[in-house]
Design a protein around this motif. Sequence first.
Motif, PDB file in Angstrom:
ATOM      1  N   LEU A 245     -14.152  14.469  -6.250  1.00  0.00           N
ATOM      2  CA  LEU A 245     -14.239  15.551  -5.536  1.00  0.00           C
ATOM      3  C   LEU A 245     -13.067  15.559  -4.257  1.00  0.00           C
ATOM      4  O   LEU A 245     -12.638  14.472  -3.743  1.00  0.00           O
ATOM      5  CB  LEU A 245     -15.373  15.679  -4.864  1.00  0.00           C
ATOM      6  CG  LEU A 245     -16.511  15.805  -5.722  1.00  0.00           C
ATOM      7  CD1 LEU A 245     -18.070  15.508  -4.860  1.00  0.00           C
ATOM      8  CD2 LEU A 245     -16.917  17.120  -6.345  1.00  0.00           C
ATOM      9  N   LEU A 246     -12.709  16.759  -3.869  1.00  0.00           N
ATOM     10  CA  LEU A 246     -11.839  16.815  -2.569  1.00  0.00           C
ATOM     11  C   LEU A 246     -12.547  17.380  -1.632  1.00  0.00           C
ATOM     12  O   LEU A 246     -13.344  18.316  -1.748  1.00  0.00           O
ATOM     13  CB  LEU A 246     -10.558  17.816  -3.051  1.00  0.00           C
ATOM     14  CG  LEU A 246      -9.632  17.471  -4.007  1.00  0.00           C
ATOM     15  CD1 LEU A 246      -8.753  18.625  -4.088  1.00  0.00           C
ATOM     16  CD2 LEU A 246      -9.080  15.962  -3.920  1.00  0.00           C
ATOM     17  N   ASP A 247     -12.700  16.908  -0.480  1.00  0.00           N
ATOM     18  CA  ASP A 247     -13.253  17.485   0.780  1.00  0.00           C
ATOM     19  C   ASP A 247     -12.226  18.438   1.427  1.00  0.00           C
ATOM     20  O   ASP A 247     -11.091  18.630   1.109  1.00  0.00           O
ATOM     21  CB  ASP A 247     -13.865  16.372   1.641  1.00  0.00           C
ATOM     22  CG  ASP A 247     -12.774  15.533   2.614  1.00  0.00           C
ATOM     23  OD1 ASP A 247     -11.393  16.007   2.154  1.00  0.00           O
ATOM     24  OD2 ASP A 247     -13.090  14.371   3.062  1.00  0.00           O
ATOM     25  N   ASN A 248     -12.689  18.868   2.557  1.00  0.00           N
ATOM     26  CA  ASN A 248     -11.680  20.107   3.232  1.00  0.00           C
ATOM     27  C   ASN A 248     -10.731  19.543   4.076  1.00  0.00           C
ATOM     28  O   ASN A 248     -10.026  20.227   4.573  1.00  0.00           O
ATOM     29  CB  ASN A 248     -12.787  20.912   4.084  1.00  0.00           C
ATOM     30  CG  ASN A 248     -13.486  20.134   5.189  1.00  0.00           C
ATOM     31  OD1 ASN A 248     -13.152  18.992   5.396  1.00  0.00           O
ATOM     32  ND2 ASN A 248     -14.359  20.797   5.871  1.00  0.00           N
ATOM     33  N   THR A 249     -10.420  18.066   4.094  1.00  0.00           N
ATOM     34  CA  THR A 249      -9.400  17.345   4.796  1.00  0.00           C
ATOM     35  C   THR A 249      -8.361  17.131   3.692  1.00  0.00           C
ATOM     36  O   THR A 249      -7.472  16.668   3.831  1.00  0.00           O
ATOM     37  CB  THR A 249      -9.874  16.454   5.649  1.00  0.00           C
ATOM     38  OG1 THR A 249     -10.252  15.325   4.581  1.00  0.00           O
ATOM     39  CG2 THR A 249     -10.820  16.706   6.237  1.00  0.00           C
ATOM     40  N   GLY A 250      -8.681  17.245   2.160  1.00  0.00           N
ATOM     41  CA  GLY A 250      -7.895  16.649   1.240  1.00  0.00           C
ATOM     42  C   GLY A 250      -8.030  15.385   0.995  1.00  0.00           C
ATOM     43  O   GLY A 250      -7.318  14.880  -0.047  1.00  0.00           O
ATOM     44  N   SER A 251      -8.957  14.502   1.276  1.00  0.00           N
ATOM     45  CA  SER A 251      -9.330  13.563   1.012  1.00  0.00           C
ATOM     46  C   SER A 251     -10.011  13.271  -0.184  1.00  0.00           C
ATOM     47  O   SER A 251     -10.583  14.504  -0.564  1.00  0.00           O
ATOM     48  CB  SER A 251     -10.295  12.681   2.146  1.00  0.00           C
ATOM     49  OG  SER A 251      -9.702  12.601   3.130  1.00  0.00           O
ATOM     50  N   VAL A 252      -9.910  12.160  -0.958  1.00  0.00           N
ATOM     51  CA  VAL A 252     -10.399  12.050  -2.352  1.00  0.00           C
ATOM     52  C   VAL A 252     -11.744  11.359  -2.226  1.00  0.00           C
ATOM     53  O   VAL A 252     -12.073  10.310  -1.952  1.00  0.00           O
ATOM     54  CB  VAL A 252      -9.501  11.610  -3.217  1.00  0.00           C
ATOM     55  CG1 VAL A 252      -9.989  11.457  -4.832  1.00  0.00           C
ATOM     56  CG2 VAL A 252      -8.463  12.269  -3.377  1.00  0.00           C
ATOM     57  N   VAL A 253     -12.900  11.758  -2.894  1.00  0.00           N
ATOM     58  CA  VAL A 253     -14.100  11.333  -3.083  1.00  0.00           C
ATOM     59  C   VAL A 253     -14.277  10.977  -4.806  1.00  0.00           C
ATOM     60  O   VAL A 253     -14.351  11.771  -5.588  1.00  0.00           O
ATOM     61  CB  VAL A 253     -15.325  11.787  -2.889  1.00  0.00           C
ATOM     62  CG1 VAL A 253     -16.679  11.145  -2.899  1.00  0.00           C
ATOM     63  CG2 VAL A 253     -15.305  12.180  -1.050  1.00  0.00           C
ATOM     64  N   VAL A 254     -14.407   9.649  -4.926  1.00  0.00           N
ATOM     65  CA  VAL A 254     -14.444   9.275  -6.336  1.00  0.00           C
ATOM     66  C   VAL A 254     -15.546   8.208  -6.646  1.00  0.00           C
ATOM     67  O   VAL A 254     -16.093   7.407  -5.788  1.00  0.00           O
ATOM     68  CB  VAL A 254     -12.851   8.568  -7.041  1.00  0.00           C
ATOM     69  CG1 VAL A 254     -12.750   7.223  -6.079  1.00  0.00           C
ATOM     70  CG2 VAL A 254     -13.031   8.262  -8.420  1.00  0.00           C
ATOM     71  N   ALA A 255     -16.156   8.362  -7.732  1.00  0.00           N
ATOM     72  CA  ALA A 255     -17.343   7.812  -8.036  1.00  0.00           C
ATOM     73  C   ALA A 255     -17.351   7.054  -9.591  1.00  0.00           C
ATOM     74  O   ALA A 255     -16.897   7.543 -10.208  1.00  0.00           O
ATOM     75  CB  ALA A 255     -18.564   8.424  -7.800  1.00  0.00           C
ATOM     76  N   GLY A 256     -17.864   5.773  -9.648  1.00  0.00           N
ATOM     77  CA  GLY A 256     -17.770   5.405 -11.018  1.00  0.00           C
ATOM     78  C   GLY A 256     -18.737   3.977 -11.048  1.00  0.00           C
ATOM     79  O   GLY A 256     -19.727   3.790 -10.258  1.00  0.00           O
ATOM     80  N   THR A 257     -18.509   3.237 -11.899  1.00  0.00           N
ATOM     81  CA  THR A 257     -19.176   2.008 -12.180  1.00  0.00           C
ATOM     82  C   THR A 257     -18.381   0.686 -11.938  1.00  0.00           C
ATOM     83  O   THR A 257     -17.480   0.731 -12.840  1.00  0.00           O
ATOM     84  CB  THR A 257     -20.206   2.065 -13.590  1.00  0.00           C
ATOM     85  OG1 THR A 257     -20.827   3.122 -13.487  1.00  0.00           O
ATOM     86  CG2 THR A 257     -20.934   1.058 -13.688  1.00  0.00           C
ATOM     87  N   THR A 258     -18.962  -0.563 -11.374  1.00  0.00           N
ATOM     88  CA  THR A 258     -18.100  -1.708 -11.442  1.00  0.00           C
ATOM     89  C   THR A 258     -18.993  -2.682 -12.024  1.00  0.00           C
ATOM     90  O   THR A 258     -20.056  -2.970 -11.721  1.00  0.00           O
ATOM     91  CB  THR A 258     -17.576  -2.033  -9.997  1.00  0.00           C
ATOM     92  OG1 THR A 258     -16.882  -3.517 -10.193  1.00  0.00           O
ATOM     93  CG2 THR A 258     -18.869  -2.178  -9.028  1.00  0.00           C
ATOM     94  N   VAL A 259     -18.468  -3.688 -12.770  1.00  0.00           N
ATOM     95  CA  VAL A 259     -19.157  -4.729 -13.420  1.00  0.00           C
ATOM     96  C   VAL A 259     -19.032  -5.931 -12.706  1.00  0.00           C
ATOM     97  O   VAL A 259     -19.672  -6.915 -12.958  1.00  0.00           O
ATOM     98  CB  VAL A 259     -18.514  -4.981 -14.803  1.00  0.00           C
ATOM     99  CG1 VAL A 259     -18.779  -3.500 -15.760  1.00  0.00           C
ATOM    100  CG2 VAL A 259     -17.217  -5.392 -14.723  1.00  0.00           C
ATOM    101  N   THR A 260     -18.178  -5.889 -11.633  1.00  0.00           N
ATOM    102  CA  THR A 260     -18.056  -7.065 -10.514  1.00  0.00           C
ATOM    103  C   THR A 260     -18.160  -6.601  -9.087  1.00  0.00           C
ATOM    104  O   THR A 260     -17.235  -6.729  -8.542  1.00  0.00           O
ATOM    105  CB  THR A 260     -16.712  -7.911 -10.948  1.00  0.00           C
ATOM    106  OG1 THR A 260     -15.810  -6.930 -10.924  1.00  0.00           O
ATOM    107  CG2 THR A 260     -16.877  -8.687 -12.256  1.00  0.00           C
TER     108      THR A 260
END
Length: 288
Positions: A245-260
């Motif tokens: 996702l992009l917020d209204n400032t242009g920053s990036v929000v990313v989500a996922g999964t980590t195994v460590t």
Amino acid sequence: FDSTFDTLAGEDEFLIRLLPDGSGVDYATFFSDLNGAQDAGTLIADRIFVDADGRLLLVGRTSSQEFLATTTIGAAPSGNVDVFVTRFDSTWTTPEASLLFGATAGIGVHDAARSDHGDIAIVGWTSGTDVPTTSGAFQPFKSGLEDGVVVCVDASLTELEFSTYLGGFSTDLPRAVAIDDSGVVTVSGITWSSNFPVTKGAFQEQAGTINAFVSRFDPTGRRLLHSTRIGAEGGEAPGDPVVLLLDNTGSVVVAGTTVTPETFPTTPDAYMPEADRGILTFISKLTL
């Protein structure tokens, strides 16, 4: 548009539009290859958009040799898996334009996004060497086992704003994409490549064997504005990240999964700054 099920393929896409109050069906149709022909090819719509005028836009992949396109680019129809972008009129009964984009080894689609101006950004992957790239593309040639493909289609569905490979020497899979109104395209995904392209001053130039990445292209697709790995020393789950996702400032929000999770980078005031084991979801906000 199409009331006939594709019995030869054994499967068909369908579109349903509900009444505004959700009490019933306003419109329903099958959707196969746009010309009513039946063949053994499959069609999968990965993303759907409705514009301000009520017109329907579908982005997906098809192996149909009979797909009716107003514009074809590259090897399409390849007989493998091609990318399609199709726009219907506001009644959803008449296709206005349809673009088919392909390579002989096929191109898989993972995600698509639409700007307010109507440009469509698409990400996927390929093992092929003949993806049609645009002049001056950031990466005009395939580099690894499987490379990412980043494509931006103009609003008329008649030409490419840009098309480029993205990857290093191993496997690189873009999973999500966003596009802003200036045409800047941001991509996230998973890389196995130790030499995945990152920009100077990146948050992480190296981390684990398998890491998430976030890359941002200028509107021409010729230059990486920012690109970084993000992850733990042990790596992330190969299927993610799947949210961007992009917020209204242009920053990036990313989500996922980590195994460590014990080595995944977190901020001191985070909701869960530490974890010592397990497979956990991460949410990261990057200022690029």
